[in-house]
Design a protein around this motif. Structure first.
Motif, PDB file in Angstrom:
ATOM      1  N   UNK A  18       0.805  -1.170   0.174  1.00 17.71           N
ATOM      2  CA  UNK A  18       0.100   0.083  -0.063  1.00 17.71           C
ATOM      3  C   UNK A  18       0.872   1.130  -0.009  1.00 17.71           C
ATOM      4  N   UNK A  19       0.689   2.221  -0.812  1.00 12.53           N
ATOM      5  CA  UNK A  19       1.144   3.364  -0.916  1.00 12.53           C
ATOM      6  C   UNK A  19       0.249   4.382  -0.201  1.00 12.53           C
ATOM      7  N   UNK A  20       0.752   4.960   1.054  1.00 11.39           N
ATOM      8  CA  UNK A  20       0.172   5.865   1.977  1.00 11.39           C
ATOM      9  C   UNK A  20       0.070   7.330   0.938  1.00 11.39           C
ATOM     10  N   UNK A  21      -1.136   7.823   0.786  1.00 14.74           N
ATOM     11  CA  UNK A  21      -1.317   9.250   0.107  1.00 14.74           C
ATOM     12  C   UNK A  21      -1.546  10.200   1.239  1.00 14.74           C
ATOM     13  N   UNK A  22      -2.289   9.986   2.170  1.00 15.64           N
ATOM     14  CA  UNK A  22      -2.666  11.101   3.129  1.00 15.64           C
ATOM     15  C   UNK A  22      -2.873  10.477   4.427  1.00 15.64           C
ATOM     16  N   UNK A  23      -2.625  11.205   5.555  1.00 16.10           N
ATOM     17  CA  UNK A  23      -2.665  10.450   7.080  1.00 16.10           C
ATOM     18  C   UNK A  23      -1.532   9.449   7.104  1.00 16.10           C
ATOM     19  N   UNK A  24      -1.591   8.891   8.277  1.00 15.38           N
ATOM     20  CA  UNK A  24      -0.594   7.793   8.693  1.00 15.38           C
ATOM     21  C   UNK A  24      -1.319   6.610   8.914  1.00 15.38           C
ATOM     22  N   UNK A  25      -0.704   5.406   8.563  1.00 24.83           N
ATOM     23  CA  UNK A  25      -1.168   4.292   8.931  1.00 24.83           C
ATOM     24  C   UNK A  25      -0.494   3.498  10.219  1.00 24.83           C
ATOM     25  N   UNK A  26      -1.091   2.783  11.018  1.00 25.90           N
ATOM     26  CA  UNK A  26      -0.517   2.312  12.371  1.00 25.90           C
ATOM     27  C   UNK A  26      -0.915   0.890  12.310  1.00 25.90           C
ATOM     28  N   UNK A  27       0.078   0.108  12.909  1.00 28.12           N
ATOM     29  CA  UNK A  27      -0.462  -1.194  13.366  1.00 28.12           C
ATOM     30  C   UNK A  27      -1.698  -1.184  14.093  1.00 28.12           C
ATOM     31  N   UNK A  28      -2.650  -2.110  13.745  1.00 27.44           N
ATOM     32  CA  UNK A  28      -3.780  -2.259  14.424  1.00 27.44           C
ATOM     33  C   UNK A  28      -5.005  -1.407  13.854  1.00 27.44           C
TER      34      UNK A  28
END
Ligand code: GDP
Ligand code: MG
Length: 370
Positions: free
Chosen positions: A273-283
């Motif tokens: 996955x390429x993140x474009x906005x925001x921040x992904x976190x575990x969980x």
């Protein structure tokens, strides 16, 4: 609803109240008035008597949507540019990507062992970073564009100095123009004796590329993927163009991104996955197409477990309940219920869509027979 009044049920079935009451008595209901309350189950049985096929509604289904664009992007933190390399076959795309990948800090930190996850980040000095997509060729670029994905910020057009502009060079140019993505030309293989840089430049100009040498603003960089010559210049060109583009994104709020690749691996279902906005976190919960994941593990291209993936970061994500498709948009959901809800909504929608297109197909076939 779990309960319904007789008068509301009569309305729903389109029966006049006095007729409905009489018919209910015929069905065996006693002491029934318009204010009587029925359970959903009973109401469903009655509805069946009237030829309806009631379904139990488990609550309202809502889709997830991307956030509206930011009102004032100029106040947001900068994000790394996302770059796609295109060009004619054998002009050196893979060689350049391999060189860049090896020069990435991530690779040297972890013994140079990198996995192919469809993208990688090159970390440069001064905290700058460039994200390269290496999903093969033009097809991935196109399929994502067809889904409305604006994943790429910059196209590197590779032209071999010993071969000049060729059909796929022109095709790549067309794609970049249609997507309104600016290009940088990497004139590759300049280490070769047969290199004819001036010919390449004039061929580019003939094809409408407004290169700097001819007074335009398209940068050309002389490189060799074999010797590494000019590769730093290429990175600098990318950074200077991204400064002009002023690329920025929110680092907070519900994350958004795109699936670049997906496959079932020994470690489970995996999707880059390429993140474009925001921040992904575990969980976190994320939805892509008609599937969702609770992020169990996030890995960098170096196979390192990450806690966070801010904008511009490609990550391999594990934890999918089904495999998403490359090109699907990824949206974070606030919780599991909302993720499941969105998927139910989308599945229903596509089933309905299929039913409608089936009916249309049958109608077409019927007309053809007549
Ligand atoms: P792609 O089809 O665009 O991915 O091209 P490749 O990266 O596979 O390169 C095609 C061929 O050109 C390979 O044999 C490479 O080794 C060679 N090649 C690529 N870059 C260079 C270069 O800068 N100099 C020389 N001499 N050969 C190169
Ligand atoms: Mg290749």
């Amino acid at each position: 609803p779990e309960y319904i009044s007789v008068s509301n049920l009569g309305d729903a079935l389109g029966v006049k109240l006095n007729v409905f009451l009489r018919q209910l008595e015929d069905l065996g209901f006693e002491d029934i008035t318009e204010e009587s309350i029925m359970t959903g189950e009973t109401a469903a049985l009655v509805a069946q008597e009237y030829g309806f096929e009631p379904t139990v509604d488990s609550g309202e289904k809502v889709d997830l949507k991307p956030r509206p664009p930011p009102e004032d992007p100029s106040v947001l933190p900068p994000r790394p540019p996302v770059v796609t390399i295109m060009g004619h076959v054998d002009h050196g795309k893979t060689t350049l990507l391999d060189y860049l990948r090896k020069s990435s800090v991530a690779a040297s930190e972890h013994g140079g062992i990198t996995q192919h996850i469809g993208a990688f980040s090159v970390k440069l000095s001064a905290g700058k970073q460039i994200t390269f997509l290496d999903t093969p060729g033009h097809a991935a670029f196109l399929s994502m564009r067809q889904r409305g994905a604006n994943v790429t910020d910059i196209v590197i057009l590779v032209v071999a100095a010993d071969d000049s502009v060729k059909p796929q060079t022109i095709e790549a140019l067309k794609h970049a123009r249609a997507a309104k993505v600016p290009i940088i030309v990497a004139i590759n293989k300049v280490d070769k004796e047969e290199a004819r840089v001036d010919l390449v430049k004039s061929d580019l100009a003939k094809n409408g590329v407004e290169i700097e040498d001819y007074g335009g603003d398209v940068q050309t960089v002389l490189v060799s993927g074999r010797t590494g010559q000019g590769m730093q210049d290429l990175e600098e060109s990318i950074l200077s163009l991204s400064e002009v583009l002023d690329l920025r994104a929110e680092e907070d709020g519900m994350a958004e991104g795109w699936v670049l690749e997906s496959s079932v691996k020994s470690i489970g279902r995996a999707a880059t996955v390429l993140v474009k906005r925001g921040t992904l976190r575990r969980g976190d919960y994320i939805v892509a197409g008609e599937v969702f994941a609770k992020i169990r593990v996030m890995l960098s291209e170096g196979g390192v477990e990450l806690e966070e993936a801010p904008p511009g970061t490609p990550v391999e994500i594990l934890g999918w309940r089904d495999l998403p498709d490359a090109g699907d948009q990824v949206l974070q959901a606030p919780d599991e219920d909302k993720a499941k809800n969105a998927i139910d909504y989308r599945r229903e929608l596509s089933e309905r869509g299929e039913a409608v297109s089936q009916m249309a197909q049958q109608e077409l076939e019927r007309r053809e027979r007549e």
